[in-house]
Design an enzyme around this catalytic site. Structure first.
Site, mmCIF file in Angstrom:
data_model
loop_
_atom_site.group_PDB
_atom_site.id
_atom_site.type_symbol
_atom_site.label_atom_id
_atom_site.label_comp_id
_atom_site.label_asym_id
_atom_site.label_seq_id
_atom_site.Cartn_x
_atom_site.Cartn_y
_atom_site.Cartn_z
ATOM 1 N N GLU A 44 -16.972 6.045 -15.364
ATOM 2 C CA GLU A 44 -16.329 6.356 -16.134
ATOM 3 C C GLU A 44 -14.552 6.535 -15.759
ATOM 4 O O GLU A 44 -13.467 6.257 -16.252
ATOM 5 C CB GLU A 44 -16.400 8.014 -16.947
ATOM 6 C CG GLU A 44 -15.469 8.419 -17.847
ATOM 7 C CD GLU A 44 -15.277 9.975 -17.746
ATOM 8 O OE1 GLU A 44 -15.109 10.369 -18.821
ATOM 9 O OE2 GLU A 44 -14.850 10.415 -16.678
ATOM 10 N N SER A 48 -16.171 13.982 -14.248
ATOM 11 C CA SER A 48 -17.338 13.142 -14.628
ATOM 12 C C SER A 48 -17.113 11.800 -13.693
ATOM 13 O O SER A 48 -15.981 11.318 -14.309
ATOM 14 C CB SER A 48 -17.788 12.958 -15.680
ATOM 15 O OG SER A 48 -17.903 14.110 -16.440
ATOM 16 N N ARG A 96 -15.300 8.224 -24.949
ATOM 17 C CA ARG A 96 -14.543 7.882 -23.838
ATOM 18 C C ARG A 96 -13.813 6.497 -23.944
ATOM 19 O O ARG A 96 -13.753 5.513 -23.157
ATOM 20 C CB ARG A 96 -15.095 7.999 -22.758
ATOM 21 C CG ARG A 96 -15.681 9.208 -22.271
ATOM 22 C CD ARG A 96 -14.672 10.125 -21.867
ATOM 23 N NE ARG A 96 -15.080 11.291 -21.194
ATOM 24 C CZ ARG A 96 -15.703 12.495 -21.663
ATOM 25 N NH1 ARG A 96 -15.662 12.498 -23.192
ATOM 26 N NH2 ARG A 96 -15.912 13.385 -21.065
HETATM 27 N N1 EPU Z 1 -27.884 17.971 -16.384
HETATM 28 C C1 EPU Z 1 -28.509 17.914 -15.456
HETATM 29 N N2 EPU Z 1 -28.074 18.033 -14.268
HETATM 30 C C2 EPU Z 1 -26.901 17.929 -13.694
HETATM 31 C C3 EPU Z 1 -26.160 17.932 -14.669
HETATM 32 C C4 EPU Z 1 -26.236 17.893 -16.184
HETATM 33 O O1 EPU Z 1 -29.769 18.038 -15.725
HETATM 34 O O2 EPU Z 1 -26.573 18.006 -12.613
HETATM 35 C C5 EPU Z 1 -28.059 17.918 -17.709
HETATM 36 C C6 EPU Z 1 -27.718 19.462 -18.176
HETATM 37 O O3 EPU Z 1 -28.603 20.553 -18.088
HETATM 38 C C7 EPU Z 1 -27.614 19.200 -19.829
HETATM 39 C C8 EPU Z 1 -27.058 17.920 -19.904
HETATM 40 O O4 EPU Z 1 -27.450 17.123 -18.649
HETATM 41 O O5 EPU Z 1 -28.882 19.173 -20.577
HETATM 42 C C9 EPU Z 1 -25.450 17.754 -20.183
HETATM 43 O O6 EPU Z 1 -24.798 18.499 -19.371
HETATM 44 P P1 EPU Z 1 -23.185 19.060 -19.569
HETATM 45 O O7 EPU Z 1 -23.261 19.880 -20.741
HETATM 46 O O8 EPU Z 1 -22.809 19.586 -18.245
HETATM 47 O O9 EPU Z 1 -22.544 17.697 -19.966
HETATM 48 P P2 EPU Z 1 -22.438 16.230 -19.229
HETATM 49 O O10 EPU Z 1 -22.902 15.269 -20.270
HETATM 50 O O11 EPU Z 1 -23.080 16.105 -18.113
HETATM 51 C C10 EPU Z 1 -20.237 15.741 -20.593
HETATM 52 C C11 EPU Z 1 -18.709 15.085 -20.088
HETATM 53 C C12 EPU Z 1 -17.825 16.277 -19.388
HETATM 54 C C13 EPU Z 1 -17.623 17.334 -20.330
HETATM 55 C C14 EPU Z 1 -19.271 17.769 -20.490
HETATM 56 C C15 EPU Z 1 -19.122 19.150 -21.328
HETATM 57 C C16 EPU Z 1 -18.872 12.900 -19.969
HETATM 58 C C17 EPU Z 1 -19.146 11.633 -18.844
HETATM 59 N N3 EPU Z 1 -18.797 13.988 -19.526
HETATM 60 O O12 EPU Z 1 -20.867 15.932 -19.275
HETATM 61 O O13 EPU Z 1 -16.499 15.693 -19.016
HETATM 62 O O14 EPU Z 1 -16.992 18.449 -19.705
HETATM 63 O O15 EPU Z 1 -20.003 17.127 -21.450
HETATM 64 O O16 EPU Z 1 -18.887 18.983 -22.689
HETATM 65 O O17 EPU Z 1 -19.225 12.486 -21.160
HETATM 66 C C18 EPU Z 1 -15.328 14.479 -17.573
HETATM 67 O O18 EPU Z 1 -15.307 13.707 -18.569
HETATM 68 O O19 EPU Z 1 -14.886 14.531 -16.803
HETATM 69 C C19 EPU Z 1 -16.080 15.865 -17.969
HETATM 70 C C20 EPU Z 1 -16.296 16.790 -16.962
#
Ligand code: EPU
Length: 340
Positions: free
Chosen positions: A331, A235, A163
């Site tokens: 972010e 996010s 990012r």
């Molecule tokens: N998780 C939880 N609780 C939650 C959300 C997530 O326990 O409420 C856990 C999930 O179970 C999983 C891990 O966190 O083990 C990762 O979750 P997820 O795959 O949904 O991805 P993220 O790291 O929460 C990032 C990006 C998203 C992108 C997703 C998928 C950032 C800040 N966010 O989210 O990007 O869609 O990966 O690749 O890096 C955005 O930037 O606006 C955005 C939505």
């Protein structure tokens, strides 16, 4: 064409749905229009260049000029049997470009389907999802600064990281992205290892670009709120990066903690998990709410102001800091050009 608007509502230019105004709003259709704005000194301080407004939180009326590009060209620069180099205007809607790639059987952008925003901002923010970051397909970024000096940054000069790009540095404030060149693969290739992509795809008859795109739509739709229905900026926080020692300490209390290794001593922890564990998932303060299905996303349930969203963000940050000793940072770009 250049269009000027005074005392202009930004409601349709920020996906959080915050009702603030800009003293002046200028939209331009071409690079030549932007040069004209520069030549005639229309870009005066304070000013802010926005894209789709999908990663912004306005806290006050913007007392200055907001600029928005509608440069909407998509042009092939070079093509051979293996790949294609395509130059895309900063104002092209990101997902329209992904759809264009899929329709032309160009591989590489499909995992980034359905991300709100525009092409210019995608290169600044290094948008990423489902195992792909936009830097993976960027060849170069074309810019002009407010003195009218053009410069092209090859990908390796953009300092891309999670990012992050050089365009986020304060000294790059006066640099405007006009177009982005992407290199896409013409040979069939997919990245299906992140999260539940394969599981989602198993419901389709075959792996194809169209089906991968649809699978990503399905996964996103099951977790992320649609900004057209409920204001949000995806996010709200970045996933924090900690060292190995910190991870080991956390694992003593939370053996199930999810993490991704970025480098030898760099571990990314999902902020959504930290927020959920600190009890905030689905909770509200006034009209600002933590999304029920993905705790990383803050939503505007009605007429939230920027200050309402920040009050919730601050409370979450304090809880996460107290419980895990980790600072999570927004972010989303918070805009306060007058004192809060
Ligand atoms: N998780 C939880 N609780 C939650 C959300 C997530 O326990 O409420 C856990 C999930 O179970 C999983 C891990 O966190 O083990 C990762 O979750 P997820 O795959 O949904 O991805 P993220 O790291 O929460 C990032 C990006 C998203 C992108 C997703 C998928 C950032 C800040 N966010 O989210 O990007 O869609 O990966 O690749 O890096 C955005 O930037 O606006 C955005 C939505």
């Amino acid at each position: 064409m250049i269009q000027y608007f005074d005392n202009y509502s930004l409601l349709s230019h920020n996906t959080f749905g915050i009702d603030v105004k800009a003293t002046r709003f200028i939209e331009y259709d071409t690079e030549e229009d932007l040069y004209e704005l520069i030549r005639t000194n229309q870009i005066t301080l304070p000013y802010l260049h926005i894209g789709g407004g999908s990663n912004l939180l306005f806290v006050n009326n913007f007392e200055g000029t907001i600029l928005h590009s509608r440069i909407n060209t998509i042009r092939i620069v070079e093509e051979n049997d293996n790949d294609v180099l395509v130059k895309v205007g900063s104002g092209v809607v990101w997902d329209d470009f992904v759809a264009h790639c899929v329709a032309n059987k160009w591989y590489g952008a499909e995992n980034l389907s359905n991300i709100p925003g525009e092409v210019g901002a995608s290169a600044v923010q290094n948008i990423g999802a489902y195992g792909v970051e936009v830097k993976d397909i960027i060849h170069s970024v074309e810019t002009v600064n407010i003195k009218g000096e053009q410069k092209t940054y090859l990908r390796n000069n953009c300092q891309y990281a999670y990012r992050y790009s050089i365009f986020k540095e304060p000294e790059m404030k006066d640099v405007i992205v006009t177009s982005v060149c992407f290199r896409l693969n013409k040979k069939e290739s997919y990245k299906l290892d992140y999260g539940t992509i394969r599981a989602e795809l198993s419901g389709f008859p075959e792996t194809s670009l169209k089906n991968v795109r649809q699978a990503i739509f399905n996964i996103r739709g099951s977790k992320l709120p649609d900004p057209a229905i409920q204001g949000n900026a995806g996010s709200f926080f970045m996933n924090p990066i900690v060292n190995k020692q910190k991870l080991i300490t956390l694992q003593k209390d939370y053996p199930e903690i999810p993490f991704y290794e970025l480098g030898a001593d760099e571990i990314k922890i999902p902020a959504g998990w930290l927020i959920e564990k600190s009890g905030w998932k689905g909770k509200s303060i006034g009209p600002a709410k933590v999304h029920d299905k993905q705790a990383l996303v803050l939503v505007n349930t009605g007429k939230a102001s920027g200050k309402d969203i920040i009050a919730l963000s601050d409370a979450i940050r304090t809880s996460v800091k107290e419980q895990f000793g980790i600072e999570i940072k927004p972010e989303v770009y918070i805009i306060t050009n007058v004192p809060m």
